[in-house]
Enzyme design. Sequence first.
Site, mmCIF file in Angstrom:
data_model
loop_
_atom_site.group_PDB
_atom_site.id
_atom_site.type_symbol
_atom_site.label_atom_id
_atom_site.label_comp_id
_atom_site.label_asym_id
_atom_site.label_seq_id
_atom_site.Cartn_x
_atom_site.Cartn_y
_atom_site.Cartn_z
ATOM 1 N N TYR A 146 31.669 45.916 46.180
ATOM 2 C CA TYR A 146 32.172 44.528 46.166
ATOM 3 C C TYR A 146 32.139 43.947 47.577
ATOM 4 O O TYR A 146 31.687 42.820 47.794
ATOM 5 C CB TYR A 146 33.595 44.566 45.607
ATOM 6 C CG TYR A 146 34.268 43.234 45.428
ATOM 7 C CD1 TYR A 146 33.939 42.400 44.359
ATOM 8 C CD2 TYR A 146 35.274 42.822 46.302
ATOM 9 C CE1 TYR A 146 34.591 41.187 44.184
ATOM 10 C CE2 TYR A 146 35.926 41.622 46.129
ATOM 11 C CZ TYR A 146 35.580 40.808 45.065
ATOM 12 O OH TYR A 146 36.227 39.611 44.897
ATOM 13 N N LYS A 191 30.032 40.799 48.905
ATOM 14 C CA LYS A 191 30.759 39.621 49.408
ATOM 15 C C LYS A 191 30.426 39.334 50.874
ATOM 16 O O LYS A 191 30.376 38.174 51.279
ATOM 17 C CB LYS A 191 32.265 39.826 49.224
ATOM 18 C CG LYS A 191 32.720 39.838 47.764
ATOM 19 C CD LYS A 191 32.339 38.563 47.040
ATOM 20 C CE LYS A 191 33.153 38.325 45.782
ATOM 21 N NZ LYS A 191 32.706 37.114 45.052
ATOM 22 N N SER A 219 34.859 37.172 49.941
ATOM 23 C CA SER A 219 36.161 37.802 49.731
ATOM 24 C C SER A 219 36.649 38.405 51.039
ATOM 25 O O SER A 219 35.836 38.846 51.874
ATOM 26 C CB SER A 219 36.035 38.910 48.687
ATOM 27 O OG SER A 219 37.170 39.742 48.713
HETATM 28 N N1 LIG Z 1 41.297 36.180 42.407
HETATM 29 C C1 LIG Z 1 41.232 36.631 43.660
HETATM 30 O O1 LIG Z 1 42.253 36.912 44.322
HETATM 31 C C2 LIG Z 1 39.901 36.763 44.329
HETATM 32 C C3 LIG Z 1 39.853 37.316 45.615
HETATM 33 C C4 LIG Z 1 38.647 37.394 46.279
HETATM 34 C C5 LIG Z 1 37.497 36.937 45.652
HETATM 35 N N2 LIG Z 1 37.566 36.449 44.378
HETATM 36 C C6 LIG Z 1 36.325 36.000 43.759
HETATM 37 O O2 LIG Z 1 36.514 34.738 43.149
HETATM 38 C C7 LIG Z 1 35.692 34.638 41.992
HETATM 39 C C8 LIG Z 1 36.548 34.277 40.779
HETATM 40 O O3 LIG Z 1 37.550 35.259 40.640
HETATM 41 P P1 LIG Z 1 38.654 35.195 39.505
HETATM 42 O O4 LIG Z 1 39.822 35.913 40.040
HETATM 43 O O5 LIG Z 1 38.816 33.813 39.006
HETATM 44 O O6 LIG Z 1 37.962 36.120 38.385
HETATM 45 P P2 LIG Z 1 38.024 36.055 36.805
HETATM 46 O O7 LIG Z 1 37.678 37.415 36.323
HETATM 47 O O8 LIG Z 1 39.283 35.434 36.332
HETATM 48 O O9 LIG Z 1 36.819 35.047 36.448
HETATM 49 C C9 LIG Z 1 35.501 35.387 36.723
HETATM 50 C C10 LIG Z 1 34.644 34.834 35.610
HETATM 51 O O10 LIG Z 1 33.276 35.171 35.912
HETATM 52 C C11 LIG Z 1 32.631 35.392 34.678
HETATM 53 N N3 LIG Z 1 31.415 36.196 34.853
HETATM 54 C C12 LIG Z 1 31.306 37.519 35.034
HETATM 55 N N4 LIG Z 1 30.026 37.898 35.078
HETATM 56 C C13 LIG Z 1 29.293 36.751 34.925
HETATM 57 C C14 LIG Z 1 27.905 36.485 34.881
HETATM 58 N N5 LIG Z 1 26.998 37.465 34.980
HETATM 59 N N6 LIG Z 1 27.500 35.195 34.709
HETATM 60 C C15 LIG Z 1 28.393 34.196 34.600
HETATM 61 N N7 LIG Z 1 29.742 34.409 34.625
HETATM 62 C C16 LIG Z 1 30.171 35.673 34.772
HETATM 63 C C17 LIG Z 1 33.652 36.142 33.843
HETATM 64 O O11 LIG Z 1 33.355 36.052 32.456
HETATM 65 C C18 LIG Z 1 34.947 35.446 34.243
HETATM 66 O O12 LIG Z 1 35.323 34.445 33.324
HETATM 67 C C19 LIG Z 1 34.966 35.963 41.870
HETATM 68 O O13 LIG Z 1 33.709 35.884 42.503
HETATM 69 C C20 LIG Z 1 35.869 36.915 42.639
HETATM 70 O O14 LIG Z 1 35.184 38.041 43.116
HETATM 71 C C21 LIG Z 1 38.736 36.349 43.718
#
Ligand SMILES: NC(=O)c1ccc[n+]([C@@H]2O[C@H](COP(=O)([O-])OP(=O)(O)OC[C@H]3O[C@@H](n4cnc5c(N)ncnc54)[C@H](O)[C@@H]3O)[C@@H](O)[C@H]2O)c1
Length: 317
Positions: free
Chosen positions: A163, A167, A150
């Site tokens: 976080y 990351k 991230s």
């Molecule tokens: N969306 C963004 O802008 C953004 C930015 C930086 C990093 N990220 C990273 O990208 C990834 C996806 O983000 P997103 O926005 O799609 O999030 P989201 O919350 O929409 O989806 C994440 C999914 O992970 C699942 N999850 C949580 N704990 C879990 C576990 N122990 N085992 C298996 N699954 C589990 C949740 O049920 C959820 O469906 C994450 O790692 C997040 O930190 C996202």
Amino acid sequence: MSDRLRFDGQVAIVTGAGRGLGRAYANELADRGCAVVVNDPAVDEAGTGLADVVVECIVGRGGRAVANRDSVATQEGGRAIVATAMEAFSSVDIVINNAGVMRHAMFDDLTLEQLDAVLDTHLKGAFFVTQAAWPHMRGNGYGRIVLTSSASGAFGKESHASYAAAKAGLIGFGKVLGLEGAHHGIKANSVLPMAVTTPRAGDGVPTGGDNVRTFDAWQKLQDRSEPERVAALVLYLASCECAVTGDAFSSLGGRYSRVFVGVTAGWVSPGSDIAAPEDVRDNLDAILDEDGYVVPDSLAHEIELAVAAVAGAPDRG
Ligand SMILES: NC(=O)c1ccc[n+]([C@@H]2O[C@H](COP(=O)([O-])OP(=O)(O)OC[C@H]3O[C@@H](n4cnc5c(N)ncnc54)[C@H](O)[C@@H]3O)[C@@H](O)[C@H]2O)c1
């Protein structure tokens, strides 16, 4: 555009793929011929697994996918997710470590529960799933691993202490996997995504300086932040044509960039002198000067750079 990247005959695990970014990766992989393990423990209000819904859609379109509800946050969970791939599709070629949780807290208020939840899911989760898949990839002499870092981890953001630590740790993990995987045909890279996905408690609530600035800038990219834009980068890194390893890449508003850790030319203490704190103070401009910085490809390279700097430094007097 040149030949379309295809994944026919390959098997991918996408963790946290019941919604958001992971769902976009799973859909795109399946639509390009990949068999996909859609992992997610989450269920909707009716008790239906989010992963099951994604799988139903993929299979309905003629694709190959199987759902898995184990948590990445335990070693048993990681092994069970990989076992699902082996039982259903007899291989694992690609692991996309995407599962994630968020716990916003200013550092003073960060609790042990919040810290553990974030480290267990993001950092240990990627270790558990990847370590279970690694022997199969080694056996095949081929593998692709994507870690989800991230911008918070690489660059920092207030309220993201746990976080960001997790990351940033993944970037280092990916560098080591890149080095060790080179012996076995395995490539590993990290992505720093930004996309509009699932609203979370604490998101979009600017509480102070840095958060207000982040929120304001992010508003300007909302209409260019579909998960599919990140999927373009992730699928390239997961493909057999991926030409990089141990690297990190940002996908933000349709801009794709390399993110790296570099080292400045710095200042070398003369001769065999042991520098004093005052020397560091007096040479801070040279230590900070980014002109001529280098991006080492390993610890070995960083040491070699220091060896060359010391050899080239003038003797005292
Ligand atoms: N969306 C963004 O802008 C953004 C930015 C930086 C990093 N990220 C990273 O990208 C990834 C996806 O983000 P997103 O926005 O799609 O999030 P989201 O919350 O929409 O989806 C994440 C999914 O992970 C699942 N999850 C949580 N704990 C879990 C576990 N122990 N085992 C298996 N699954 C589990 C949740 O049920 C959820 O469906 C994450 O790692 C997040 O930190 C996202």
